[in-house]
Design a protein around this motif. Structure first.
Motif, PDB file in Angstrom:
ATOM      1  N   LEU A   7       0.820  -1.217   0.000  1.00 30.49           N
ATOM      2  CA  LEU A   7       0.000   0.000   0.000  1.00 30.49           C
ATOM      3  C   LEU A   7       0.850   1.261   0.000  1.00 30.49           C
ATOM      4  N   GLN A   8       1.987   1.205   0.654  1.00 25.23           N
ATOM      5  CA  GLN A   8       2.869   2.374   0.697  1.00 25.23           C
ATOM      6  C   GLN A   8       3.438   2.705  -0.682  1.00 25.23           C
ATOM      7  N   LEU A   9       3.459   1.722  -1.575  1.00 18.70           N
ATOM      8  CA  LEU A   9       4.012   1.925  -2.916  1.00 18.70           C
ATOM      9  C   LEU A   9       2.961   2.350  -3.942  1.00 18.70           C
ATOM     10  N   LEU A  10       1.684   2.185  -3.607  1.00 14.41           N
ATOM     11  CA  LEU A  10       0.619   2.514  -4.547  1.00 14.41           C
ATOM     12  C   LEU A  10       0.302   4.008  -4.494  1.00 14.41           C
ATOM     13  N   PRO A  11      -0.192   4.555  -5.599  1.00 14.77           N
ATOM     14  CA  PRO A  11      -0.538   5.989  -5.629  1.00 14.77           C
ATOM     15  C   PRO A  11      -1.613   6.331  -4.599  1.00 14.77           C
ATOM     16  N   SER A  12      -1.566   7.545  -4.127  1.00 15.04           N
ATOM     17  CA  SER A  12      -2.554   8.039  -3.171  1.00 15.04           C
ATOM     18  C   SER A  12      -3.940   8.060  -3.802  1.00 15.04           C
ATOM     19  N   THR A  13      -4.941   7.799  -2.989  1.00 18.07           N
ATOM     20  CA  THR A  13      -6.332   7.882  -3.445  1.00 18.07           C
ATOM     21  C   THR A  13      -7.085   8.952  -2.659  1.00 18.07           C
ATOM     22  N   SER A  14      -6.363   9.868  -2.039  1.00 17.41           N
ATOM     23  CA  SER A  14      -7.003  10.898  -1.221  1.00 17.41           C
ATOM     24  C   SER A  14      -7.924  11.799  -2.049  1.00 17.41           C
ATOM     25  N   HIS A  15      -7.696  11.852  -3.346  1.00 15.31           N
ATOM     26  CA  HIS A  15      -8.522  12.672  -4.241  1.00 15.31           C
ATOM     27  C   HIS A  15      -9.805  11.963  -4.684  1.00 15.31           C
ATOM     28  N   LEU A  16      -9.969  10.699  -4.279  1.00 11.65           N
ATOM     29  CA  LEU A  16     -11.128   9.918  -4.696  1.00 11.65           C
ATOM     30  C   LEU A  16     -12.147   9.766  -3.571  1.00 11.65           C
ATOM     31  N   ALA A  17     -13.407   9.809  -3.936  1.00 15.98           N
ATOM     32  CA  ALA A  17     -14.480   9.493  -2.997  1.00 15.98           C
ATOM     33  C   ALA A  17     -14.818   8.013  -3.082  1.00 15.98           C
ATOM     34  N   ALA A  18     -14.672   7.452  -4.291  1.00 13.37           N
ATOM     35  CA  ALA A  18     -15.033   6.053  -4.509  1.00 13.37           C
ATOM     36  C   ALA A  18     -14.549   5.600  -5.874  1.00 13.37           C
ATOM     37  N   LEU A  19     -14.721   4.321  -6.121  1.00 14.30           N
ATOM     38  CA  LEU A  19     -14.463   3.719  -7.420  1.00 14.30           C
ATOM     39  C   LEU A  19     -15.642   2.792  -7.703  1.00 14.30           C
ATOM     40  N   HIS A  20     -16.241   2.949  -8.878  1.00  9.80           N
ATOM     41  CA  HIS A  20     -17.343   2.074  -9.287  1.00  9.80           C
ATOM     42  C   HIS A  20     -16.793   0.994 -10.211  1.00  9.80           C
ATOM     43  N   LEU A  21     -17.154  -0.239  -9.944  1.00  8.82           N
ATOM     44  CA  LEU A  21     -16.825  -1.342 -10.833  1.00  8.82           C
ATOM     45  C   LEU A  21     -18.025  -1.578 -11.732  1.00  8.82           C
ATOM     46  N   LEU A  22     -17.784  -1.681 -13.026  1.00  9.97           N
ATOM     47  CA  LEU A  22     -18.850  -1.695 -14.025  1.00  9.97           C
ATOM     48  C   LEU A  22     -18.865  -2.981 -14.835  1.00  9.97           C
ATOM     49  N   ASP A  23     -20.070  -3.442 -15.167  1.00 14.57           N
ATOM     50  CA  ASP A  23     -20.183  -4.595 -16.055  1.00 14.57           C
ATOM     51  C   ASP A  23     -20.031  -4.134 -17.506  1.00 14.57           C
ATOM     52  N   ALA A  24     -20.167  -5.062 -18.438  1.00  6.29           N
ATOM     53  CA  ALA A  24     -19.970  -4.744 -19.853  1.00  6.29           C
ATOM     54  C   ALA A  24     -20.950  -3.688 -20.358  1.00  6.29           C
ATOM     55  N   GLY A  25     -22.119  -3.599 -19.737  1.00  3.80           N
ATOM     56  CA  GLY A  25     -23.104  -2.613 -20.136  1.00  3.80           C
ATOM     57  C   GLY A  25     -22.974  -1.280 -19.433  1.00  3.80           C
ATOM     58  N   GLY A  26     -21.966  -1.149 -18.591  1.00  3.48           N
ATOM     59  CA  GLY A  26     -21.744   0.100 -17.866  1.00  3.48           C
ATOM     60  C   GLY A  26     -22.527   0.234 -16.576  1.00  3.48           C
ATOM     61  N   GLN A  27     -23.196  -0.843 -16.160  1.00  3.60           N
ATOM     62  CA  GLN A  27     -23.946  -0.821 -14.902  1.00  3.60           C
ATOM     63  C   GLN A  27     -23.008  -1.052 -13.727  1.00  3.60           C
ATOM     64  N   VAL A  28     -23.256  -0.370 -12.626  1.00  4.30           N
ATOM     65  CA  VAL A  28     -22.406  -0.495 -11.438  1.00  4.30           C
ATOM     66  C   VAL A  28     -22.657  -1.848 -10.777  1.00  4.30           C
ATOM     67  N   LEU A  29     -21.591  -2.625 -10.663  1.00  2.00           N
ATOM     68  CA  LEU A  29     -21.630  -3.912  -9.980  1.00  2.00           C
ATOM     69  C   LEU A  29     -21.331  -3.760  -8.495  1.00  2.00           C
ATOM     70  N   ALA A  30     -20.420  -2.868  -8.197  1.00  2.00           N
ATOM     71  CA  ALA A  30     -19.978  -2.665  -6.812  1.00  2.00           C
ATOM     72  C   ALA A  30     -19.314  -1.299  -6.721  1.00  2.00           C
ATOM     73  N   THR A  31     -19.285  -0.772  -5.512  1.00  2.00           N
ATOM     74  CA  THR A  31     -18.626   0.496  -5.243  1.00  2.00           C
ATOM     75  C   THR A  31     -17.672   0.297  -4.080  1.00  2.00           C
ATOM     76  N   ILE A  32     -16.453   0.770  -4.250  1.00  2.00           N
ATOM     77  CA  ILE A  32     -15.462   0.760  -3.181  1.00  2.00           C
ATOM     78  C   ILE A  32     -15.281   2.210  -2.762  1.00  2.00           C
ATOM     79  N   GLU A  33     -15.633   2.510  -1.526  1.00  2.00           N
ATOM     80  CA  GLU A  33     -15.594   3.890  -1.044  1.00  2.00           C
ATOM     81  C   GLU A  33     -14.281   4.199  -0.335  1.00  2.00           C
ATOM     82  N   ASN A  34     -13.979   5.488  -0.293  1.00  2.00           N
ATOM     83  CA  ASN A  34     -12.798   5.952   0.424  1.00  2.00           C
ATOM     84  C   ASN A  34     -13.205   6.195   1.875  1.00  2.00           C
ATOM     85  N   LYS A  35     -13.289   5.087   2.616  1.00  2.00           N
ATOM     86  CA  LYS A  35     -13.662   5.148   4.026  1.00  2.00           C
ATOM     87  C   LYS A  35     -12.929   4.029   4.763  1.00  2.00           C
ATOM     88  N   PRO A  36     -12.820   4.154   6.069  1.00  2.00           N
ATOM     89  CA  PRO A  36     -12.111   3.118   6.827  1.00  2.00           C
ATOM     90  C   PRO A  36     -12.638   1.723   6.491  1.00  2.00           C
TER      91      PRO A  36
END
Length: 105
Positions: A7-36
């Motif tokens: 984790l110390q080597l990966l880029p910071s995500t402080s600028h992100l609120a979340a990341l949406h994972l999308l299926d082939a049709g662009g529908q949100v499958l899951a959301t990973i939030e920037n929270k503990p």
């Protein structure tokens, strides 16, 4: 390398609120939030998406599992305990790619 060191080597995500994972049709499958409890997964998935052109491919999933290191064995022993790792375990075995859309803070 263990997960904390990775984790110390990966880029910071402080600028992100979340990341949406999308299926082939662009529908949100899951959301990973920037929270503990999810910030490590957000960093992993965001870095994978950056490396793989905004996609989580089977190759990206395999690399992500390497990055999760010691947590993969726990996820395999206790399915459902680590849903973000469970997802990569399934995707690494498949042939489909999934989209990843960053949500700015």
């Amino acid at each position: 390398m263990n997960f904390a060191n990775r984790l110390q080597l990966l880029p910071s995500t402080s600028h992100l609120a979340a990341l949406h994972l999308l299926d082939a049709g662009g529908q949100v499958l899951a959301t990973i939030e920037n929270k503990p409890g999810q910030t490590g997964s957000l960093a992993v998935y965001a870095a994978l998406a950056a490396l793989y052109g905004g996609r989580i491919t089977p190759a990206a999933a395999t690399l992500g599992l390497e990055w999760y290191a010691e947590h993969v064995a726990d996820a395999q022993a206790f399915p459902g305990k680590h849903p973000n790792i469970d997802r990569l375990l399934a995707w690494a075995q498949g042939s489909e790619s999934f989209g990843a859309r960053m949500v700015s803070a």
